[in-house]
Motif scaffolding. Structure first.
Motif, short mmCIF file in Angstrom:
data_model
loop_
_atom_site.label_atom_id
_atom_site.label_comp_id
_atom_site.label_asym_id
_atom_site.label_seq_id
_atom_site.Cartn_x
_atom_site.Cartn_y
_atom_site.Cartn_z
N THR A 103 0.78 -1.19 0.01
CA THR A 103 -0.05 0.13 -0.10
C THR A 103 0.77 1.39 0.05
O THR A 103 0.57 2.11 -0.89
CB THR A 103 -1.05 -0.09 1.27
N GLN A 104 1.72 1.32 0.69
CA GLN A 104 2.74 2.43 0.84
C GLN A 104 3.51 2.73 -0.43
O GLN A 104 3.80 3.81 -0.68
CB GLN A 104 3.82 2.24 1.86
N PHE A 105 3.72 1.70 -1.16
CA PHE A 105 4.23 1.84 -2.32
C PHE A 105 3.45 2.74 -3.39
O PHE A 105 3.85 3.51 -4.36
CB PHE A 105 4.52 0.85 -3.01
N GLY A 106 2.10 2.79 -3.16
CA GLY A 106 1.23 3.19 -4.07
C GLY A 106 1.19 4.79 -4.05
O GLY A 106 0.72 5.43 -4.89
N GLN A 107 1.98 5.45 -3.07
CA GLN A 107 2.29 6.78 -3.09
C GLN A 107 3.33 7.28 -3.84
O GLN A 107 3.55 8.58 -3.89
CB GLN A 107 2.52 7.15 -1.42
N ALA A 108 3.96 6.22 -4.20
CA ALA A 108 5.30 6.90 -5.18
C ALA A 108 5.26 6.43 -6.70
O ALA A 108 6.47 6.18 -7.20
CB ALA A 108 6.66 6.04 -4.36
N THR A 109 4.05 6.29 -7.24
CA THR A 109 3.89 5.65 -8.50
C THR A 109 4.43 6.61 -9.46
O THR A 109 4.97 6.28 -10.64
CB THR A 109 2.39 5.58 -8.83
N MET A 110 4.73 8.23 -9.19
CA MET A 110 5.19 8.97 -10.15
C MET A 110 6.58 8.72 -10.47
O MET A 110 7.44 8.78 -11.17
CB MET A 110 4.92 10.39 -9.58
N TYR A 111 7.44 8.33 -9.01
CA TYR A 111 8.63 8.02 -9.20
C TYR A 111 8.94 6.74 -10.02
O TYR A 111 10.09 6.73 -10.89
CB TYR A 111 9.19 7.82 -7.59
N VAL A 112 8.12 5.68 -9.99
CA VAL A 112 8.40 4.63 -10.71
C VAL A 112 7.98 5.20 -12.11
O VAL A 112 8.82 4.46 -13.20
CB VAL A 112 7.12 3.70 -10.45
N TYR A 113 7.12 5.92 -12.49
CA TYR A 113 6.72 6.15 -13.89
C TYR A 113 7.92 6.98 -14.32
O TYR A 113 8.33 6.52 -15.75
CB TYR A 113 5.68 6.98 -13.88
N LEU A 114 8.50 7.95 -13.88
CA LEU A 114 9.51 8.66 -14.38
C LEU A 114 10.81 7.94 -14.41
O LEU A 114 11.93 8.26 -15.32
CB LEU A 114 9.62 10.06 -13.68
N LEU A 115 11.06 7.27 -13.54
CA LEU A 115 12.54 6.53 -13.47
C LEU A 115 12.60 5.15 -14.08
O LEU A 115 13.80 4.97 -14.51
CB LEU A 115 12.97 6.44 -11.93
N HIS A 116 11.78 4.47 -14.09
CA HIS A 116 12.00 3.28 -14.85
C HIS A 116 12.40 2.88 -15.99
O HIS A 116 13.00 2.04 -16.53
CB HIS A 116 10.36 2.40 -14.71
N THR A 117 12.01 3.98 -16.77
CA THR A 117 12.51 3.92 -18.28
C THR A 117 14.05 3.94 -18.43
O THR A 117 14.66 3.53 -19.34
CB THR A 117 11.84 5.08 -18.97
N PHE A 118 14.58 4.66 -17.34
CA PHE A 118 15.97 4.67 -17.47
C PHE A 118 16.90 3.31 -17.17
O PHE A 118 17.98 3.15 -17.46
CB PHE A 118 16.49 5.93 -16.41
N VAL A 119 16.05 2.57 -16.64
CA VAL A 119 16.77 1.19 -16.20
C VAL A 119 16.28 0.26 -17.60
O VAL A 119 17.15 -0.35 -17.97
CB VAL A 119 15.81 0.64 -15.12
N LEU A 120 15.15 0.53 -17.95
CA LEU A 120 14.67 -0.43 -19.15
C LEU A 120 15.27 -0.23 -20.36
O LEU A 120 15.48 -1.02 -21.35
CB LEU A 120 13.10 -0.51 -19.24
N TYR A 121 15.63 1.10 -20.74
CA TYR A 121 15.77 1.64 -22.16
C TYR A 121 17.26 0.87 -22.41
O TYR A 121 17.34 0.38 -23.56
CB TYR A 121 16.08 3.14 -22.03
#
Length: 344
Positions: free
Chosen positions: A266-284
């Motif tokens: 549940t607590q992780f649902g408060q940081a979805t914008m961080y996941v959205y903006l940062l995950h691409t730099f790992v996957l790219y």
């Protein structure tokens, strides 16, 4: 005064963002893999619509006050500009060409532009009768025109019904009614939701050649007009309408299946914008250097999805949030006038 968070919606945010990361992990493997294609189409059929609908649920349809106006800048537009600059540098380092065009979003950043536009236009749209129906007509009609991705226009119009749908769910008080529902009724609804989701998954998996032939991927990404992928027929809009109806059903099934109570994530649902903006730099880099590309065995695809879930969790943790907060949630109080200044 702080507003108490509701576990259901934080759980939904985390689930939706985890599906999005999984979808981006699979994207370059779907061409040669039926299993990857099945997972991809199932995820893309509703994961963006869920994110859009949840955003709409928490957007008011009234004229914006000062705080809401500021939030468009602080939560959306400034982070968009920051990450557009970062992506321009990253792409320069990879391919040697520098391009900074804030009118055309890099990869996933389209969502920020779209979100800002949806928030701005919602009060005008809901001032009309039947806003959901009007938004559906707009989305279907937009597909008949050669609208490109300048200011994310194609997706803004294509996904608009899901934003209005989320707002409409709030007007119907469905969230509160669902949370208050008794356990026996919840079990029945969850059985129905599970059956529906399984039916969609089976329909995709047993007809992969058909879905490839009809180019379903182009329909469920809502990022181009019908003619751009070979659909000049007058009935092309009916396919988009069918995709929207299925997506709406999957949104409801997803929300029904998501836990209503506090969970470990549940607590992780408060940081979805961080996941959205940062995950691409790992996957790219993984996608560009072939790790997440080409024909792969089923175990490899499954492992990639599991690791994408781990990446979602990792990017939701407090250390990551603390480290990247100046970029994702910059302090911009210095930028705005005080109430006294605004009254002059």
């Amino acid at each position: 005064m702080s507003t108490q968070r509701v576990a259901l919606w934080d759980n939904a945010r985390f689930g939706a963002i985890a599906l999005m990361v999984a979808g981006h992990t699979l994207t370059k493997m779907v061409g040669e893999n039926d299993a990857a294609f099945t997972l991809y189409v199932f995820i893309y059929a509703f994961h963006v619509p869920v994110l859009v609908a949840v955003s709409g649920y928490f957007t008011k349809g009234t004229a914006p006050d000062d705080n809401r106006i500021r939030s468009v800048f602080t939560d959306i537009l400034v982070p968009y500009l920051i990450f557009e600059v970062i992506w321009s540098v990253v792409l320069f380092l990879y391919n040697g060409s520098f391009r900074l065009d804030v009118t055309r979003a890099s990869w996933t950043l389209w969502f920020l532009l779209a979100l800002a536009i949806w928030r701005i236009i919602l009060p005008y749209l809901v001032a009309l009768k039947y806003p959901l129906l009007i938004s559906i007509v707009i989305s279907i009609a937009a597909g008949y025109f050669p609208i490109d991705q300048t200011f994310s226009a194609a997706r803004v119009l294509g996904f608009l019904p899901f934003f209005v749908f989320g707002w409409q769910l709030r007007q119907w008080n469905l969230g509160e009614r669902w949370i208050a529902l008794g356990s026996q009724s919840v079990i029945r609804w969850r059985l129905a939701a599970t059956t529906f989701m399984l039916a969609v998954a089976v329909a995709i998996s047993i007809s992969v050649p058909f879905w490839r032939e009809v180019q379903i991927r182009s329909f469920i990404t809502y990022d181009a007009g019908y003619s751009s992928f070979g659909y000049d027929q007058w009935w092309s809009g009916a396919v988009r309408l069918a995709a929207m109806v299925v997506a709406a059903g999957m949104i409801m099934a997803f929300l029904i299946l998501i836990p209503r109570e506090q969970t470990w994530f549940t607590q992780f649902g408060q940081a979805t914008m961080y996941v959205y903006l940062l995950h691409t730099f790992v996957l790219y880099p993984l996608r560009e250097y072939g790790v997440l590309d080409g024909e792969r065995p089923f175990w490899y695809i499954l492992l990639a999805v599991v690791l994408s879930f781990g990446l979602t969790v990792a990017l939701s943790t407090k250390p990551v949030v603390k480290l990247f907060k100046p970029l994702v949630q910059p302090n911009l109080n210095w930028l705005f006038v005080t109430p006294r200044d605004a009254s002059r």
